[in-house]
Design an enzyme around this catalytic site. Structure first.
Site, PDB file in Angstrom:
ATOM      1  N   SER A  40       0.840  -1.196   0.000  1.00  0.00           N
ATOM      2  CA  SER A  40       0.000   0.000   0.000  1.00  0.00           C
ATOM      3  C   SER A  40       0.881   1.255   0.000  1.00  0.00           C
ATOM      4  CB  SER A  40      -0.960  -0.050   1.189  1.00  0.00           C
ATOM      5  OG  SER A  40      -1.958   0.943   1.072  1.00  0.00           O
TER       6      SER A  40
ATOM      7  N   ASP B  17      -9.288  -3.406  -6.189  1.00  0.00           N
ATOM      8  CA  ASP B  17      -8.459  -2.478  -5.428  1.00  0.00           C
ATOM      9  C   ASP B  17      -8.506  -1.104  -6.087  1.00  0.00           C
ATOM     10  OD1 ASP B  17      -6.113  -1.097  -4.274  1.00  0.00           O
ATOM     11  OD2 ASP B  17      -5.551  -3.076  -3.526  1.00  0.00           O
TER      12      ASP B  17
ATOM     13  N   HIS C   5      -8.581  -4.097  -1.668  1.00  0.00           N
ATOM     14  CA  HIS C   5      -7.376  -3.615  -0.994  1.00  0.00           C
ATOM     15  C   HIS C   5      -7.247  -4.264   0.379  1.00  0.00           C
ATOM     16  CE1 HIS C   5      -4.070  -0.773  -0.715  1.00  0.00           C
ATOM     17  NE2 HIS C   5      -4.442  -0.489   0.510  1.00  0.00           N
TER      18      HIS C   5
END
Length: 330
Positions: A167, A264, A294
């Protein structure tokens, strides 16, 4: 998997992967913003560290910061039975540039250390908005150069250092690869980018519906980028190394592995970055998980689709750092 094409994300027909659906239904639809960041950070601080397994030594060390007067914490994961010199992975935790700590990724880093047979050093870098760009990136660079310069005393192979993150940490790792390439002090041999946060311009896309995003929304994305950049998303100019996707020439960067789900928020920007790496003759393995959102691997760690996602990472790390394939059954 390497030929995935971007798709409109606001279509109601998008389906969560069957193995992930029970977990997705329980996820809260919450965003991170200036008024509740304190609460997210509190919840992160309250998260307890995992109990280390007997075969992995886990401990913290503190190294000098380039800024002076402060110490930078590294959380070290080392296989007890591994022979020196070890290859290593410098790891950067997620949190959208605004929160997080190394302990969040204890289980992931332990798995890397055990299954690849490497030392993992996870960086407790400072976060925006208190510490915007370039502080988090410079913290990461400080850790990289320290790991390289202290390789002999740590029992490491200085020429076999990889960098990675997930991330926001994946975005920092991509930026770190660019910074290291240009500064020419340390050259990482590989970058492991797990659904990386690479492009502030994604936050401006009106076609990305808020109602399906899980764990990291468009509102959170805008807040994270603007806290980090200290300017609006999509500005005509951004500082060099602040937004990895804005770099014009990706030639010369180390080989990469990029993994992301089709649900995502970062799906398109990650595919575009992988494509550009390949166009610049940088080897990039792309692993796309249909119907994954995600943070799906953290939410459902025992799911088969997550295990496959992790095995792909392990295989790529092992090949890049040791030249050996993963043994059958691992």
């Amino acid at each position: 998997k390497e030929n995935q094409q971007p798709r409109p994300m606001n279509q109601p027909s998008l389906q969560v992967h069957p193995e992930l659906r029970p977990f997705a239904e329980r996820l809260p639809r919450l965003s991170v913003h200036a008024r509740n960041l304190w609460l997210w950070r509190l919840l992160t601080r309250l998260q307890r560290a995992s109990r280390p397994p007997e075969d992995i030594r886990v401990h913290n060390i503190f190294i000098p910061s380039r800024a002076g007067g402060t110490k930078l914490r590294l959380r070290i994961y080392r296989p007890r039975a591994a022979a020196s010199p070890l290859a290593s992975l410098l790891w950067l935790h997620g949190g959208g540039y605004v929160m997080g700590k190394p302990e969040m990724d204890d289980s992931t880093c332990i798995q890397y250390a055990r299954e690849v047979g490497i030392l993992v050093a996870s960086v407790d870098y400072r976060c925006a908005p208190t510490h915007p760009f370039p502080t988090p990136l410079e913290d990461a660079y400080t850790a990289l150069t320290w790991l390289h310069s202290h390789a002999e005393e740590l029992g490491l192979a200085s020429e076999r250092i990889a960098i990675g993150g997930e991330s926001g940490g994946g975005g920092l790792a991509a930026a770190l690869a660019q910074l290291a390439l240009d500064r020419r002090e340390v050259q990482p041999v590989f970058q492991l980018l797990v659904y990386p946060m690479l492009d502030d311009r994604t936050a401006l896309r009106a076609d990305l519906a808020e109602d399906w995003t899980m764990l990291w929304s468009q509102a959170s994305n805008r807040f994270g980028w603007e806290s980090y950049l200290k300017q609006p998303c999509g500005a005509a100019e951004v500082p060099p190394y602040s937004v990895p996707a804005r770099r014009n020439n990706l030639s010369g960067l180390p080989p990469a592995w990029i993994g992301v789900g089709t649900l995502d928020l970062f799906h398109e920007e990650d595919l575009a970055y992988a494509r550009r790496l390949n166009e610049c003759e940088v080897a990039c393995e792309l692993h796309v998980v249909p119907g994954a959102f995600h943070g799906f691997d953290v939410t459902a760690p025992q799911a088969q689709v997550v295990q496959e996602f992790r095995r792909s990472q392990i295989a790529a790390l092992k090949m890049s750092l040791t030249g050996l394939p993963v043994e059958s059954g691992n």
